[in-house]
Design a protein around this motif. Sequence first.
Motif, PDB file in Angstrom:
ATOM      1  N   UNK A 135       0.222   9.810   8.415  1.00  0.00           N
ATOM      2  CA  UNK A 135      -0.553  10.688   9.318  1.00  0.00           C
ATOM      3  C   UNK A 135      -2.288  10.222   9.047  1.00  0.00           C
ATOM      4  N   UNK A 136      -2.514  10.377   7.780  1.00  0.00           N
ATOM      5  CA  UNK A 136      -3.675  10.240   7.246  1.00  0.00           C
ATOM      6  C   UNK A 136      -4.278   8.826   7.590  1.00  0.00           C
ATOM      7  N   UNK A 137      -3.261   7.861   7.153  1.00  0.00           N
ATOM      8  CA  UNK A 137      -3.596   6.357   7.458  1.00  0.00           C
ATOM      9  C   UNK A 137      -3.619   5.940   8.875  1.00  0.00           C
ATOM     10  N   UNK A 138      -2.763   6.410   9.820  1.00  0.00           N
ATOM     11  CA  UNK A 138      -2.823   6.219  11.142  1.00  0.00           C
ATOM     12  C   UNK A 138      -4.021   6.796  11.667  1.00  0.00           C
ATOM     13  N   UNK A 139      -4.848   7.657  11.111  1.00  0.00           N
ATOM     14  CA  UNK A 139      -6.142   8.222  11.621  1.00  0.00           C
ATOM     15  C   UNK A 139      -7.230   7.266  11.450  1.00  0.00           C
TER      16      UNK A 139
END
Length: 580
Positions: free
Chosen positions: A475-479
């Motif tokens: 989720x952090x990387x996709x942001x």
Amino acid sequence: MNKNIVYIAIAVVVGLLAGWIIFGSSAEGSMAVKDVSDMSDTHDHSGETAAEMWTCSMHPQIMQPEPGDCPICGMDLIPAETSAEGLAVNEIKMTENAMALANIQTTIVGNGTSEEDDGMLSLSGKIATNEENNTVQSSYFDGRIERLNVNFEGQEISRGQLLATIYAPSLVAAQQELITTASLKESQPALYKAVRNKLKNWKLSESQINTIEQSGNVRENFPIYATVSGTVSEVMAAEGDYVKQGQPIVKLSNLNTVWAAFDAYENQISNLKKGQKIKITTNAYSNKEFDGTVSFIDPILNNATRTVTVRATLENRDDLFKPGMFVTGKVKGVMTAASTQLSVPASAVLWTGERSLVYIKTNPNEPVFEMREVTLGNRSGEKYQVTSGLTSGDEIVTNGTFTVDAAAQLQGKKSMMNKGMKDEGMTAMAPMKMELSAAFQKEFQKALPAYLQMKDAFVASDAVQVSAFAKETSKELKAINSKDLGKMELSHFNQSITMLDAIAENDILDNQREHFVILNENIVALAMNVKALSNTIYVQKCPMANNNKGAIWLSTEKDIRNPYYGEQMLTCGSVIEEIK
């Protein structure tokens, strides 16, 4: 006055000369004594040997003065070699002490086969029940088992023997119908006949049906009789069980014939065919040999054992063969000319899954060994045929082969897990230069805490937590805005997200760890190009992970806590890079 000065000068010279004679000669004597003492000391120590050290083949940094277990992985320690002077690149030399402790034995390879093999292909197997003769005795109607007359496996059952007594409510109603329609059989013969047929379908005999009709009495419990003779191989119900129509009660095996089921390796399949005669022996009757015929060769290879099942049907009228009994089968006329074949004991061969290896003694007078890759032919008993890699007269290790291999691995030589290339398991990573914007680097660092929590969950072998933190890291990387990434950078970034999603969607720890290997190959490369980290990040590597190819991970702690093995090998690995 002048005379006094002369006298004084003469006295000083005489005194100096006397002092030199007394103390100088003494000092020289002392030095001479010291030199002799030193020579004597050197001579006395020339015969001494350094205390032998013991180490681990997987963790060479472990050095102990006595044998024991490796404190990291628990493997037995082996003697550490002190020198390898005058050896070829991949030769190893072992001490006489190490040879004796490991009971290392060698054999000279020669042509031909032993008399016991006699040019026959040897197969190992077991006696199994002939499934073509297996039958299942079932209940013919719904009900409750009131009494079960079959109590244990191995019980002999004869045809017509009472197996069980069942209370069947549906039969009670059917009997009432029979008694009622019996009085109407003249006016309604079709109805009467249908009711009788219903009872016949439940396997009630004509005599039983007539008895019910004539007596007018309804029976509550009905017997189940064996339709065949055999030996009970499985009891499939118990007293008090409610059973449905057709539900199995007992499984019977007719042991008048049995199967001898053998395992044949891939390289033996071409030598086997249906109809071949096979000689069978067993430990129970070592002085007897039984004749059989190959009746079946499994068309599907077992992927786990890499074997196919070869079967022969044997007569067992005297009840000599018991299912589960180990047997050996020998097939005639399938081996190539024995005189041209080399054979080696099975204990000499190490198999990696891809390669077959032996260790050759290269110096007949000293314990010097070198690994040699060989190609195997058929296995005959406890011997393998060797089609290439050895010549007649080679001396090979036949006992203690694993110990020799461990010593080779320890010295960085060609071994079972090292094909001779330089072992880079503990060397620093070559940095992969990437262009990452300041904004990307800043956002990327926000994903590291979740990644590190996932890594700790791997250390704890907690698949549920691994999945949760993988989802959070993804989720952090996709942001992160990845539009300004180059082609190589974007490939590593997207692959990292793909692996994180695969870990998050999986609940099997071994599979998660397989994805974790690929994740780290991509995310570590990105992390190594991030500047100005808030904390030092250590790139760590376990040389045994990923099928001994090695695998890396990131950690904020310098101490090793292995995420690929958890408690099994918690401290296996080392720091290979620091990211500051």
